[in-house]
Design a protein around this motif. Structure first.
Motif, PDB file in Angstrom:
ATOM      1  N   MET A 214      26.448 -17.393 -29.793  1.00  0.00           N
ATOM      2  CA  MET A 214      27.684 -18.244 -29.650  1.00  0.00           C
ATOM      3  C   MET A 214      27.871 -18.651 -28.231  1.00  0.00           C
ATOM      4  SD  MET A 214      30.068 -17.360 -32.480  1.00  0.00           S
ATOM      5  CE  MET A 214      31.016 -18.773 -32.533  1.00  0.00           C
ATOM      6  N   ASP A 215      28.525 -19.852 -27.979  1.00  0.00           N
ATOM      7  CA  ASP A 215      28.852 -20.053 -26.510  1.00  0.00           C
ATOM      8  C   ASP A 215      29.920 -21.310 -26.582  1.00  0.00           C
ATOM      9  OD1 ASP A 215      29.357 -19.954 -23.811  1.00  0.00           O
ATOM     10  OD2 ASP A 215      27.662 -21.166 -23.510  1.00  0.00           O
ATOM     11  N   GLN A 216      31.070 -21.181 -26.216  1.00  0.00           N
ATOM     12  CA  GLN A 216      32.254 -22.065 -26.198  1.00  0.00           C
ATOM     13  C   GLN A 216      32.199 -22.635 -27.579  1.00  0.00           C
ATOM     14  OE1 GLN A 216      31.202 -25.092 -23.122  1.00  0.00           O
ATOM     15  NE2 GLN A 216      30.754 -23.397 -21.730  1.00  0.00           N
ATOM     16  N   GLY A 217      32.599 -21.611 -28.297  1.00  0.00           N
ATOM     17  CA  GLY A 217      32.809 -22.139 -29.819  1.00  0.00           C
ATOM     18  C   GLY A 217      31.826 -22.639 -30.835  1.00  0.00           C
ATOM     19  N   GLU A 218      30.442 -22.717 -30.384  1.00  0.00           N
ATOM     20  CA  GLU A 218      29.485 -23.180 -31.130  1.00  0.00           C
ATOM     21  C   GLU A 218      28.274 -22.030 -31.141  1.00  0.00           C
ATOM     22  OE1 GLU A 218      28.125 -27.541 -30.286  1.00  0.00           O
ATOM     23  OE2 GLU A 218      28.684 -26.672 -28.351  1.00  0.00           O
ATOM     24  N   ILE A 219      27.556 -22.274 -32.502  1.00  0.00           N
ATOM     25  CA  ILE A 219      26.616 -21.448 -32.721  1.00  0.00           C
ATOM     26  C   ILE A 219      25.220 -22.354 -31.819  1.00  0.00           C
ATOM     27  CG2 ILE A 219      24.627 -20.767 -34.179  1.00  0.00           C
ATOM     28  CD1 ILE A 219      26.890 -20.269 -36.355  1.00  0.00           C
ATOM     29  N   ILE A 220      24.876 -21.638 -30.777  1.00  0.00           N
ATOM     30  CA  ILE A 220      24.010 -22.135 -29.861  1.00  0.00           C
ATOM     31  C   ILE A 220      22.337 -22.216 -30.387  1.00  0.00           C
ATOM     32  CG2 ILE A 220      22.804 -22.475 -27.678  1.00  0.00           C
ATOM     33  CD1 ILE A 220      25.783 -23.643 -27.809  1.00  0.00           C
ATOM     34  N   GLU A 221      22.183 -20.929 -30.839  1.00  0.00           N
ATOM     35  CA  GLU A 221      20.967 -20.576 -31.308  1.00  0.00           C
ATOM     36  C   GLU A 221      20.798 -19.316 -32.189  1.00  0.00           C
ATOM     37  OE1 GLU A 221      18.437 -20.109 -27.646  1.00  0.00           O
ATOM     38  OE2 GLU A 221      16.759 -19.173 -28.788  1.00  0.00           O
ATOM     39  N   GLN A 222      20.029 -19.336 -33.143  1.00  0.00           N
ATOM     40  CA  GLN A 222      19.543 -18.138 -33.832  1.00  0.00           C
ATOM     41  C   GLN A 222      18.194 -17.859 -34.317  1.00  0.00           C
ATOM     42  OE1 GLN A 222      21.532 -18.655 -37.967  1.00  0.00           O
ATOM     43  NE2 GLN A 222      21.806 -20.666 -37.087  1.00  0.00           N
ATOM     44  N   ASN A 223      18.041 -16.663 -34.385  1.00  0.00           N
ATOM     45  CA  ASN A 223      16.594 -16.157 -34.871  1.00  0.00           C
ATOM     46  C   ASN A 223      16.242 -14.934 -35.010  1.00  0.00           C
ATOM     47  OD1 ASN A 223      13.794 -16.912 -34.767  1.00  0.00           O
ATOM     48  ND2 ASN A 223      13.872 -17.824 -32.965  1.00  0.00           N
ATOM     49  N   THR A 224      15.325 -14.427 -35.630  1.00  0.00           N
ATOM     50  CA  THR A 224      14.905 -13.097 -35.544  1.00  0.00           C
ATOM     51  C   THR A 224      15.091 -12.350 -34.316  1.00  0.00           C
ATOM     52  OG1 THR A 224      12.613 -13.186 -35.366  1.00  0.00           O
ATOM     53  CG2 THR A 224      13.302 -13.409 -37.540  1.00  0.00           C
ATOM     54  N   PRO A 225      15.642 -11.069 -34.405  1.00  0.00           N
ATOM     55  CA  PRO A 225      15.853 -10.472 -33.201  1.00  0.00           C
ATOM     56  C   PRO A 225      14.668 -10.576 -31.938  1.00  0.00           C
ATOM     57  CG  PRO A 225      16.403  -8.740 -35.035  1.00  0.00           C
ATOM     58  CD  PRO A 225      15.712 -10.119 -35.483  1.00  0.00           C
ATOM     59  N   ASP A 226      13.404 -10.242 -32.540  1.00  0.00           N
ATOM     60  CA  ASP A 226      12.185 -10.375 -31.485  1.00  0.00           C
ATOM     61  C   ASP A 226      11.939 -11.494 -30.892  1.00  0.00           C
ATOM     62  OD1 ASP A 226      11.948  -7.638 -32.003  1.00  0.00           O
ATOM     63  OD2 ASP A 226      10.127  -7.952 -33.304  1.00  0.00           O
ATOM     64  N   ALA A 227      12.271 -12.476 -31.797  1.00  0.00           N
ATOM     65  CA  ALA A 227      11.963 -14.156 -31.156  1.00  0.00           C
ATOM     66  C   ALA A 227      13.133 -14.514 -30.218  1.00  0.00           C
ATOM     67  CB  ALA A 227      12.037 -15.072 -32.405  1.00  0.00           C
ATOM     68  N   PHE A 228      14.535 -13.806 -30.751  1.00  0.00           N
ATOM     69  CA  PHE A 228      15.570 -14.064 -30.018  1.00  0.00           C
ATOM     70  C   PHE A 228      15.524 -13.670 -28.794  1.00  0.00           C
ATOM     71  CE2 PHE A 228      19.930 -13.492 -28.361  1.00  0.00           C
ATOM     72  CZ  PHE A 228      20.546 -14.624 -28.575  1.00  0.00           C
ATOM     73  N   PHE A 229      15.177 -12.310 -28.532  1.00  0.00           N
ATOM     74  CA  PHE A 229      15.093 -11.637 -27.332  1.00  0.00           C
ATOM     75  C   PHE A 229      14.055 -11.838 -26.472  1.00  0.00           C
ATOM     76  CE2 PHE A 229      17.904  -8.753 -29.849  1.00  0.00           C
ATOM     77  CZ  PHE A 229      19.135  -8.885 -29.094  1.00  0.00           C
ATOM     78  N   ASP A 230      12.869 -12.088 -27.078  1.00  0.00           N
ATOM     79  CA  ASP A 230      11.591 -12.126 -26.421  1.00  0.00           C
ATOM     80  C   ASP A 230      11.475 -13.732 -25.862  1.00  0.00           C
ATOM     81  OD1 ASP A 230      11.402  -9.665 -26.626  1.00  0.00           O
ATOM     82  OD2 ASP A 230       9.944  -9.839 -28.372  1.00  0.00           O
TER      83      ASP A 230
END
Ligand code: ADP
Ligand code: MG
Length: 245
Positions: A214-230
């Motif tokens: 989340m940033d500034q009140g919005e969901i900006i991005e979501q993913n599985t942990p590996d995809a999200f962090f890598d």
């Protein structure tokens, strides 16, 4: 996905003039484990507090376990019975023993007998690995132990959903692991739906089905942990991760 146990549709919320949640859309599947991260002030606490009506949204709908959150107090009570919450500061009653903290809700809200409530409390104190602390007062425990009591207290209410709001961020570093270990085993053994605001990325990789940024009140991005962090996609996510990793 299976019928969502939490559904947020176009949720907007303002604090006065300040638009704190912007068009939040989120479906959480039963038993799903979600980690929510993002900069301070991005609305993470506000979002999860809307799920049990500690905060009120002004637009959109939130449906928890089939019940829509409105001003109907009966519905709010019903939802709160399904949803446990663990805060950064443990919010235990200082003048009650650990065991009394754990049996208060089950006796007064769930109308359990004292004996039954105590048996359940001891079961969960075993689970968070501090049964020997049952007769102490919160002030006699370390921060990590107090947070484990707070987790056990929530579990005693037999919730379907657990919300955690930065449960380790007020702890001394040496106590973070004991609390995360309890949360990992809870996630792995209980099948409970969990939403956890945390920046503990090791925890996220281990237990999360999905990470939400989340940033500034919005969901900006979501993913599985590996995809999200890598392989984060959004520039704001990349900037955030570069600052915390
Ligand atoms: P986070 O948990 O991501 O740090 P919060 O949900 O606590 O963010 O807060 C989001 C924004 O809303 C922040 O700018 C914060 O100052 C503001 N805020 C939070 N609670 C209130 C409140 N009760 N009244 C007014 N502003 C608030
Ligand atoms: Mg917060």
């Amino acid at each position: 996905m299976a019928e969502a146990i939490i559904r947020m549709v176009d949720v907007n919320k303002w604090y006065g003039q300040f638009h704190v949640l912007r068009n939040i859309n989120l479906d959480v599947a039963p038993s799903e484990r979600i980690v929510i991260c993002g900069p301070s002030g991005s609305g993470k606490s506000t979002m999860i507090r809307c799920i049990n009506r500690l905060e009120e949204h002004q637009q959109g709908s939130i449906i928890v376990d089939g019940i829509e959150l409105t001003n109907d107090l009966k519905q709010i009570e019903a939802i709160r019975r399904d949803v446990g919450m663990v805060f950064q500061h443990f919010n235990l009653f200082p003048h009650l023993t650990v065991l009394e903290n754990l049996t208060l809700g089950p006796v007064w809200v769930l109308k359990k007998s004292k004996a039954e409530a105590e048996a359940t409390a001891m079961k969960y104190l075993e689970r968070v690995r501090i049964p020997e602390q049952a007769s102490k007062y919160p002030g006699q425990l370390s921060g990590g132990q107090q947070q484990r009591v707070a987790i056990a207290r929530s579990l005693c209410m037999n919730p379907k959903i657990m919300l955690f709001d930065e449960p380790t961020s007020a702890l001394d570093p040496e106590m973070v692991k004991e609390v995360l270990d309890v949360m990992v085993s809870l996630a792995e053994e209980s099948g409970m739906t969990m939403l956890c605001v945390t920046h503990e990325m090791g925890f996220a990789r281990k237990v999360a089905d999905r990470v939400i940024f989340m940033d500034q009140g919005e969901i900006i991005e979501q993913n599985t942990p590996d995809a999200f962090f890598d392989a984060p996609q959004n520039e704001r996510t990349k900037l955030f991760l570069s600052q915390i990793l």
